[in-house]
Design an enzyme around this catalytic site. Sequence first.
Site, PDB file in Angstrom:
ATOM      1  N   LYS A 149      40.322  34.421  40.536  1.00 17.67           N
ATOM      2  CA  LYS A 149      39.939  35.643  39.810  1.00 17.67           C
ATOM      3  C   LYS A 149      39.810  36.767  40.835  1.00 17.67           C
ATOM      4  O   LYS A 149      38.711  37.131  41.271  1.00 17.67           O
ATOM      5  CB  LYS A 149      38.626  35.404  39.058  1.00 17.67           C
ATOM      6  CG  LYS A 149      38.448  36.305  37.876  1.00 17.67           C
ATOM      7  CD  LYS A 149      37.450  35.756  36.893  1.00 17.67           C
ATOM      8  CE  LYS A 149      36.952  36.798  35.928  1.00 17.67           C
ATOM      9  NZ  LYS A 149      37.985  37.482  35.152  1.00 17.67           N
TER      10      LYS A 149
HETATM   11  N1  PXG Z   1      42.346  35.023  31.752  1.00 21.51           N
HETATM   12  C1  PXG Z   1      42.190  36.058  32.581  1.00 21.51           C
HETATM   13  C2  PXG Z   1      43.347  36.563  33.346  1.00 21.51           C
HETATM   14  C3  PXG Z   1      40.926  36.646  32.703  1.00 21.51           C
HETATM   15  O1  PXG Z   1      40.748  37.678  33.532  1.00 21.51           O
HETATM   16  C4  PXG Z   1      40.068  35.056  31.098  1.00 21.51           C
HETATM   17  C5  PXG Z   1      41.332  34.523  31.027  1.00 21.51           C
HETATM   18  C6  PXG Z   1      38.961  34.432  30.323  1.00 21.51           C
HETATM   19  O2  PXG Z   1      38.079  33.747  31.196  1.00 21.51           O
HETATM   20  P1  PXG Z   1      36.520  33.667  30.903  1.00 21.51           P
HETATM   21  O3  PXG Z   1      35.950  32.965  32.069  1.00 21.51           O
HETATM   22  O4  PXG Z   1      36.014  35.069  30.777  1.00 21.51           O
HETATM   23  O5  PXG Z   1      36.359  32.909  29.643  1.00 21.51           O
HETATM   24  C7  PXG Z   1      39.847  36.160  31.948  1.00 21.51           C
HETATM   25  C8  PXG Z   1      38.507  36.804  32.035  1.00 21.51           C
HETATM   26  C9  PXG Z   1      37.544  42.753  31.605  1.00 21.51           C
HETATM   27  C10 PXG Z   1      37.148  41.355  31.721  1.00 21.51           C
HETATM   28  O6  PXG Z   1      36.763  43.600  32.057  1.00 21.51           O
HETATM   29  C11 PXG Z   1      38.055  40.386  32.108  1.00 21.51           C
HETATM   30  C12 PXG Z   1      37.645  39.072  32.168  1.00 21.51           C
HETATM   31  C13 PXG Z   1      36.372  38.746  31.875  1.00 21.51           C
HETATM   32  C14 PXG Z   1      35.497  39.729  31.514  1.00 21.51           C
HETATM   33  C15 PXG Z   1      35.875  41.052  31.428  1.00 21.51           C
HETATM   34  O7  PXG Z   1      38.581  43.035  31.015  1.00 21.51           O
HETATM   35  N2  PXG Z   1      38.542  38.126  32.495  1.00 21.51           N
END
Ligand code: PXG
Length: 304
Positions: A149
Site C-alpha cells: 500500500k
Molecule cells: N484495493 C486498493 C488498491 C486499495 O487502495 C482496497 C483495495 C481495500 O482495502 P481495505 O483494506 O481498505 O479493505 C484499497 C484501500 C481513499 C482510500 O482515500 C483508499 C483505500 C482505503 C481507504 C481510503 O481512497 N484503499
Amino acid sequence: MKIYLDGQFLSQADAKVSVFDHGLLYGDGIFEGIRFYNGRVRKLDDHMDRLWDSAKAICLTIPMSKAEMKEALLETLRQNDLEDGYIRLVVTRGVGNLGLDPNRCERASVIIIAAKISLYPEEHYQTGLKIITCATRRNSSAAVPPAVKSLNYLNNIMAKIEANQCGAAEALMLNEQGYLAECTADNIFVVKRGVIFTPPVSAGSLPGITRGLVFEIADELEIPIRERELTRYDVFVADECFLTGTAAEVVPVRECDTRIIGDGRPGAATLRIMRAFREKVRATGTPFRGGAEVEAAEPALAGA
Ligand code: PXG
C-alpha cells in the site's frame, strides 16, 4: 483537529512536512486507511501487520515498534473528539535530497490523521454502483508489488479518471493477463449460484482488510466463498457483485460496462453481508476510551 507528526500532536496549520520529504518527491512511502466505529478501531492488528509488510517490501524502517504505533494511533483518537471516522496513517521515507537514493533519508516520518469520513451517498448502497472496466492495468507484480500500500497511487488515479470520464463510480482494473485485479480503492466480489468469488491477491489486488472481514462474515453466515481467477465475463453473468474497502465498506454493483448485474438490485447474499458487516464493525475492535478489546462478536443469547 490534532495530528500526530513524528511524536508530536500538532494543529492542522502546524502539521507540515518538508518539501524534501521523499514521500512528496517520489511517492516513496506507505500508508494505511483505517476505520473506527463507535469508539473502537476496526482490525487494528491487521492494519499494523499490513503496514509492516509494506515497509519490509520496500526496505523502509518504521522508526517505532508496532506497540508504539498502536499507542500513537489510539492517543491521536483520544486527542480528537470523534467516535466514528477514518484514520490515515502515513510513513514516508523522510527528508532526503533531490536524488532518489533513499540512503540519503535519515529517518522515516510518521503521520497519523483522524478525520470524519465522507462516504458514498446512502443511495449507492440501495441501488448499487455503476462501474466500468478501464484501459489502465493494475501494476504488475514484477514492478512495485500491488500488495504494497504505497504512496504511489498514480496508476489507480489514472484508472479513477477513466471512471470519472465515463460517469462511473469506480473503475475495474485488470491485470496484465486480462484477469480481474480490483477497483481503484476497493476489492471486487461476484456471487454466482450462491457462491462468492473474489480474485486471489496474486492476481494483483491489495490484501484488503475489509476483504478479510468479508471472508470471516461469509464463514459465519455459512455462505461459500472462494478465491478464483475471474474475467469480465464472470462479472457480466454474475447474479450479484459488490465492492469492499475501508472507505466504501460493502457496496453493491448494479452495472458493469453497460451490463446490468443480476436483476439490477443488490442481491440476497450482498445484503446479508452488508447487514452483518455493519453489525460486526460496531461491536468489535480496539477501544480507545477504555473498555474491553473485542475481536469477535458476542454470541447472541438463545431466546434473547
Ligand atoms: N484495493 C486498493 C488498491 C486499495 O487502495 C482496497 C483495495 C481495500 O482495502 P481495505 O483494506 O481498505 O479493505 C484499497 C484501500 C481513499 C482510500 O482515500 C483508499 C483505500 C482505503 C481507504 C481510503 O481512497 N484503499
